[in-house]
Design a protein around this motif. Structure first.
Motif, PDB file in Angstrom:
ATOM      1  N   VAL A  13      -3.560   8.705  -2.954  1.00  0.00           N
ATOM      2  CA  VAL A  13      -4.025   7.892  -1.436  1.00  0.00           C
ATOM      3  C   VAL A  13      -5.084   6.573  -1.600  1.00  0.00           C
ATOM      4  O   VAL A  13      -4.676   5.945  -0.902  1.00  0.00           O
ATOM      5  CB  VAL A  13      -4.753   8.838   0.553  1.00  0.00           C
ATOM      6  CG1 VAL A  13      -5.130   8.083   0.632  1.00  0.00           C
ATOM      7  CG2 VAL A  13      -2.973   9.390   0.282  1.00  0.00           C
ATOM      8  N   THR A  14      -6.141   6.746  -2.141  1.00  0.00           N
ATOM      9  CA  THR A  14      -7.046   5.936  -2.793  1.00  0.00           C
ATOM     10  C   THR A  14      -6.658   4.633  -3.516  1.00  0.00           C
ATOM     11  O   THR A  14      -7.435   3.311  -3.176  1.00  0.00           O
ATOM     12  CB  THR A  14      -8.230   6.428  -3.586  1.00  0.00           C
ATOM     13  OG1 THR A  14      -9.018   7.722  -2.928  1.00  0.00           O
ATOM     14  CG2 THR A  14      -9.276   5.344  -3.400  1.00  0.00           C
ATOM     15  N   ALA A  15      -6.040   5.122  -4.689  1.00  0.00           N
ATOM     16  CA  ALA A  15      -5.207   3.920  -4.818  1.00  0.00           C
ATOM     17  C   ALA A  15      -4.275   3.417  -4.589  1.00  0.00           C
ATOM     18  O   ALA A  15      -4.231   1.742  -4.367  1.00  0.00           O
ATOM     19  CB  ALA A  15      -4.190   4.287  -6.747  1.00  0.00           C
ATOM     20  N   GLY A  16      -3.226   3.614  -3.486  1.00  0.00           N
ATOM     21  CA  GLY A  16      -2.841   3.387  -2.594  1.00  0.00           C
ATOM     22  C   GLY A  16      -3.728   2.291  -1.404  1.00  0.00           C
ATOM     23  O   GLY A  16      -3.278   0.998  -1.154  1.00  0.00           O
TER      24      GLY A  16
ATOM     25  N   ALA B 266       1.000  -1.159  -0.079  1.00  0.00           N
ATOM     26  CA  ALA B 266       0.379   0.197   0.166  1.00  0.00           C
ATOM     27  C   ALA B 266       0.514   1.483   0.572  1.00  0.00           C
ATOM     28  O   ALA B 266       0.941   1.589  -0.985  1.00  0.00           O
ATOM     29  CB  ALA B 266      -0.971  -0.254   1.204  1.00  0.00           C
ATOM     30  N   ALA B 267       2.230   1.068   0.596  1.00  0.00           N
ATOM     31  CA  ALA B 267       2.759   2.593   0.636  1.00  0.00           C
ATOM     32  C   ALA B 267       3.390   2.848  -0.898  1.00  0.00           C
ATOM     33  O   ALA B 267       3.345   3.859  -0.661  1.00  0.00           O
ATOM     34  CB  ALA B 267       3.497   2.201   2.302  1.00  0.00           C
ATOM     35  N   THR B 268       4.143   1.699  -1.128  1.00  0.00           N
ATOM     36  CA  THR B 268       4.430   1.693  -2.103  1.00  0.00           C
ATOM     37  C   THR B 268       4.352   2.376  -3.453  1.00  0.00           C
ATOM     38  O   THR B 268       4.651   3.274  -3.706  1.00  0.00           O
ATOM     39  CB  THR B 268       5.054   0.196  -2.781  1.00  0.00           C
ATOM     40  OG1 THR B 268       6.281  -0.349  -1.256  1.00  0.00           O
ATOM     41  CG2 THR B 268       6.288   0.371  -4.114  1.00  0.00           C
ATOM     42  N   ALA B 269       2.521   1.507  -3.236  1.00  0.00           N
ATOM     43  CA  ALA B 269       1.618   1.933  -4.401  1.00  0.00           C
ATOM     44  C   ALA B 269       1.312   3.234  -4.158  1.00  0.00           C
ATOM     45  O   ALA B 269       1.071   4.131  -5.284  1.00  0.00           O
ATOM     46  CB  ALA B 269       0.582   1.233  -4.251  1.00  0.00           C
ATOM     47  N   THR B 270       0.775   3.660  -3.043  1.00  0.00           N
ATOM     48  CA  THR B 270       0.607   5.856  -2.810  1.00  0.00           C
ATOM     49  C   THR B 270       1.230   6.101  -3.619  1.00  0.00           C
ATOM     50  O   THR B 270       1.302   7.142  -4.219  1.00  0.00           O
ATOM     51  CB  THR B 270       0.697   5.532  -1.008  1.00  0.00           C
ATOM     52  OG1 THR B 270      -0.581   5.197  -0.767  1.00  0.00           O
ATOM     53  CG2 THR B 270      -0.016   7.113  -1.346  1.00  0.00           C
ATOM     54  N   ALA B 271       2.877   5.952  -2.752  1.00  0.00           N
ATOM     55  CA  ALA B 271       4.783   6.702  -3.343  1.00  0.00           C
ATOM     56  C   ALA B 271       4.836   7.272  -5.026  1.00  0.00           C
ATOM     57  O   ALA B 271       4.110   7.849  -5.129  1.00  0.00           O
ATOM     58  CB  ALA B 271       5.911   5.935  -2.446  1.00  0.00           C
ATOM     59  N   ALA B 272       4.469   5.987  -5.418  1.00  0.00           N
ATOM     60  CA  ALA B 272       4.401   5.343  -6.931  1.00  0.00           C
ATOM     61  C   ALA B 272       3.682   6.596  -7.802  1.00  0.00           C
ATOM     62  O   ALA B 272       3.206   7.131  -8.684  1.00  0.00           O
ATOM     63  CB  ALA B 272       4.197   3.858  -7.062  1.00  0.00           C
ATOM     64  N   ALA B 273       2.152   6.116  -7.209  1.00  0.00           N
ATOM     65  CA  ALA B 273       0.800   7.040  -7.623  1.00  0.00           C
ATOM     66  C   ALA B 273       1.329   8.376  -7.551  1.00  0.00           C
ATOM     67  O   ALA B 273       0.844   9.369  -8.592  1.00  0.00           O
ATOM     68  CB  ALA B 273      -0.319   6.900  -6.726  1.00  0.00           C
ATOM     69  N   TRP B 274       1.246   8.510  -5.810  1.00  0.00           N
ATOM     70  CA  TRP B 274       1.769  10.200  -5.756  1.00  0.00           C
ATOM     71  C   TRP B 274       2.534  11.548  -7.111  1.00  0.00           C
ATOM     72  O   TRP B 274       2.530  12.094  -7.345  1.00  0.00           O
ATOM     73  CB  TRP B 274       1.866  10.202  -4.433  1.00  0.00           C
ATOM     74  CG  TRP B 274       2.852  11.912  -4.558  1.00  0.00           C
ATOM     75  CD1 TRP B 274       3.933  12.366  -4.013  1.00  0.00           C
ATOM     76  CD2 TRP B 274       2.127  12.873  -4.966  1.00  0.00           C
ATOM     77  NE1 TRP B 274       3.551  13.460  -3.764  1.00  0.00           N
ATOM     78  CE2 TRP B 274       2.933  14.686  -4.253  1.00  0.00           C
ATOM     79  CE3 TRP B 274       0.283  13.707  -5.108  1.00  0.00           C
ATOM     80  CZ2 TRP B 274       3.001  15.613  -4.438  1.00  0.00           C
ATOM     81  CZ3 TRP B 274       0.016  15.159  -5.269  1.00  0.00           C
ATOM     82  CH2 TRP B 274       1.226  16.083  -4.910  1.00  0.00           C
ATOM     83  N   ARG B 275       3.420  10.515  -7.461  1.00  0.00           N
ATOM     84  CA  ARG B 275       4.923  10.438  -8.295  1.00  0.00           C
ATOM     85  C   ARG B 275       4.684  11.310 -10.049  1.00  0.00           C
ATOM     86  O   ARG B 275       4.594  11.696 -10.362  1.00  0.00           O
ATOM     87  CB  ARG B 275       6.033   9.369  -7.925  1.00  0.00           C
ATOM     88  CG  ARG B 275       7.400   9.951  -8.755  1.00  0.00           C
ATOM     89  CD  ARG B 275       8.004   8.794  -8.540  1.00  0.00           C
ATOM     90  NE  ARG B 275       8.538   8.992  -7.375  1.00  0.00           N
ATOM     91  CZ  ARG B 275       8.495   7.532  -6.703  1.00  0.00           C
ATOM     92  NH1 ARG B 275       7.446   6.483  -7.615  1.00  0.00           N
ATOM     93  NH2 ARG B 275       8.659   7.038  -5.373  1.00  0.00           N
TER      94      ARG B 275
END
Length: 288
Positions: free
Chosen positions: A72-75, A32-41
């Protein structure tokens, strides 16, 4: 021949059962944390970043991006997909819908009606606010998700209050940089230590997503908005709604309702500023 085939045949069900149980809480949280950071980037570098509709002025009149909310929602959805067993995927629908209706309110809403009282007064005057659309949608999808999880009317009602109420409550804290993310991160990581495996994993996902969003939030380059705060609150609420103990769910629902009612009369910001410990934690990491 039959005896020789039995070990191979018996070795398959455990693997399927493991998939239905979901990944361990720490693994789901990391995903979840990895996906959030990647989506925000990705979102912060996309054409949407230049769209004024995805920008808002914060309490210091600084322009900040609202795209952290969709990230955040994606993560959260990635983490839930990793954490939840198949019968509880209704929680993903609740988080996705609440995040989506929050994004709708972020883009098209106004600030003339505040709080439940403000939206009800607007409705009495014949005006349906985006906030009212958001609240009704949150309650509806929370009820639908809870009905997939529970059979008892009381348990369905508790689940509805916990999911929709937590989504709304976290959003009420999103008034200063990092405040809602800190709250969700601390509560989620603490809740990730108790309960059954599934509810612990969901709580850990909420905590991890909030932690991943904390950086851009406290630096005032972005904010959670209704989309991100709602998704985080719904994730926490789903963890509470799936706890085995009805007593624990009842106590949590009472707390959510009490805090929401208190917000109609008391400013959370004023309470935090008046308490030295809360004020220190609230300002930790902020841009001076």
């Amino acid at each position: 021949a039959t005896a020789q085939c039995e070990p191979a045949a018996m070795s398959r069900p455990p693997r399927k059962a493991a998939r239905r149980r979901g990944l361990p809480p720490r693994v789901a949280a990391a995903a979840a944390a990895t996906a959030t950071a990647a989506a925000w980037r990705w979102l912060s570098q996309s054409p949407a970043a230049a769209d004024p509709a995805w920008s808002r002025q914060n309490y210091r009149d600084r322009d900040v991006s609202l795209l952290l909310g969709p990230a955040v929602t994606a993560g959260a959805l990635v983490g839930l997909a990793a954490a939840l067993p198949a019968p509880r995927r209704a929680g993903m629908l609740a988080v996705a819908t609440i995040g989506a209706v929050g994004a709708y309110d972020d883009r098209y809403g106004d600030s003339h009606a505040r709080g439940l009282k403000g939206h009800l007064e607007a409705l009495r005057g014949g005006r349906v606010t985006t906030g009212m659309v958001k609240l009704v949608t949150m309650a509806g999808v929370a009820a639908a998700a809870s009905a997939r999880q529970h059979r008892s009317r009381l348990d369905i009602a508790l689940g509805t209050v916990l999911v929709a109420g937590s989504a709304n409550l976290v959003n009420l804290f999103d008034l200063r940089p990092g405040r809602a993310a800190k709250l969700t991160g601390l509560v989620g990581l603490a809740m990730g230590q108790v309960g059954d495996r599934s509810s612990r994993a969901v709580a850990a996902v909420a905590g991890a997503v909030a932690s991943a969003a904390l950086g851009p939030d406290v630096r005032e380059s972005a904010m959670l908005g209704d989309c991100g705060a709602g998704a985080l609150g719904a994730t926490l609420g789903w963890s509470l709604a799936t706890r085995p103990s009805r007593l624990a769910r009842t106590a949590a629902a009472a707390g959510v309702v009490a805090a929401t009612l208190a917000s109609e009369r008391t400013s959370f910001s004023a309470v935090i500023e008046a308490n030295p410990v809360l004020r220190t934690v609230d300002r930790l990491g902020r841009v001076r």
